[in-house]
Design an enzyme around this catalytic site. Structure first.
Site, PDB file in Angstrom:
ATOM      1  N   HIS A   1       0.837  -1.201   0.000  1.00 26.90           N
ATOM      2  CA  HIS A   1       0.000   0.000   0.000  1.00 26.90           C
ATOM      3  C   HIS A   1       0.873   1.253   0.000  1.00 26.90           C
ATOM      4  O   HIS A   1       2.080   1.185   0.224  1.00 26.90           O
ATOM      5  CB  HIS A   1      -0.931   0.025   1.211  1.00 26.90           C
ATOM      6  CG  HIS A   1      -2.125  -0.863   1.072  1.00 26.90           C
ATOM      7  ND1 HIS A   1      -2.101  -2.196   1.406  1.00 26.90           N
ATOM      8  CD2 HIS A   1      -3.382  -0.611   0.612  1.00 26.90           C
ATOM      9  CE1 HIS A   1      -3.292  -2.734   1.179  1.00 26.90           C
ATOM     10  NE2 HIS A   1      -4.075  -1.793   0.689  1.00 26.90           N
TER      11      HIS A   1
ATOM     12  N   LYS B   1      -0.630   4.975   4.446  1.00 25.09           N
ATOM     13  CA  LYS B   1      -1.520   4.040   5.141  1.00 25.09           C
ATOM     14  C   LYS B   1      -0.994   3.803   6.546  1.00 25.09           C
ATOM     15  O   LYS B   1       0.167   3.436   6.737  1.00 25.09           O
ATOM     16  CB  LYS B   1      -1.639   2.725   4.372  1.00 25.09           C
ATOM     17  CG  LYS B   1      -2.686   1.782   4.969  1.00 25.09           C
ATOM     18  CD  LYS B   1      -3.021   0.647   4.035  1.00 25.09           C
ATOM     19  CE  LYS B   1      -4.063  -0.288   4.636  1.00 25.09           C
ATOM     20  NZ  LYS B   1      -5.335   0.401   4.924  1.00 25.09           N
TER      21      LYS B   1
END
Length: 239
Positions: A136, A140
């Site tokens: 990600h 995040k």
């Protein structure tokens, strides 16, 4: 339909674009840092449903404020699931409506179904070791991702030789390894790999943008506005 957005970052703005393209009105954009709006400014009270994408630190408090106004909530925030029993209780005992998904992408939810089915098959194939990798963007906050946890828990539920997941390293054969990487602006990549001495089998999903997540969230809002209780993608997609 009148929608309140709780969280107006990149995801909130993408949801706004998708919602408006489907004929919905955004009546509140609640984000003290981005817009200065809060729950008591008036717009939120007129909403038919709220869509919440914020952070684990404030998510549960946001849900309680939505429940105070009796508004259905759609949330994709992860990292707060220790409070999930309380949310389910509010739905069961107080008539609230809450739609939760660790990932609103239609493709990812198809991946969830494939993952459960493959784990059942591999339960009888002990020669295959399984592990997972998720990638990600660097912003995040939680690791592993909520999507990775969902995938891991489904493997554990359907595979007798695994009883817990571990982040980045394992100590016992009964543990499922989740590799969590944070790179650039990656929307989300999830790969489940089964490997034996003779071959390797993978199932894989790679998001091209946030658009798929945003569309799924708006579809969930449309569903939550017409249904009651604790809801999820299985209910909406009718798997």
């Amino acid at each position: 339909m009148k929608i309140a957005l709780i969280g107006y970052g990149k995801m909130g703005k993408e949801i706004e674009r998708i919602a408006q393209s489907r004929g919905h009105n955004i009546v509140a954009r609640i984000d003290p840092m981005a817009t200065g709006e809060n729950f008591d400014d008036g717009g939120f009270e007129t909403a038919d449903v709220a869509i919440e994408f914020t952070t684990p630190k404030v998510a549960y408090s946001n849900y309680q404020k939505c429940f105070k106004y009796g508004k259905p909530v759609v949330s994709g925030t992860t990292g707060w699931l220790d409070k999930l029993p309380e949310i389910k209780k509010a739905c069961e005992e107080k008539g609230q409506t809450f739609f939760y998904a660790s990932n609103f992408s239609i493709g990812v939810n198809i991946l969830f179904e494939l993952n459960r089915h493959l784990a059942k098959i591999m339960n009888n194939r002990p020669e295959y070791e399984v592990e997972m990798t998720e990638v990600h963007h660097t912003q995040k906050l939680d690791a592993p991702s909520g999507t990775a946890i969902t995938l891991a828990e489904d493997i554990i539920e359907n595979m007798e030789r695994k009883n817990e997941w571990k982040l980045n390293a394992t100590e016992k054969a009964t543990q499922l390894k989740i590799n969590a990487l944070r790179e650039g602006d990656v929307p989300g990549i999830h790969t489940i790999k089964y490997e034996s001495d003779v071959d390797e089998l993978t199932i894989h999903h790679s998001a091209k943008s946030r658009k798929g997540f945003a569309l799924g969230a708006v579809l969930a809002a449309e569903f939550a506005a017409k249904n009651k209780g604790f809801l999820g993608m299985k209910d909406m997609l009718k798997f």
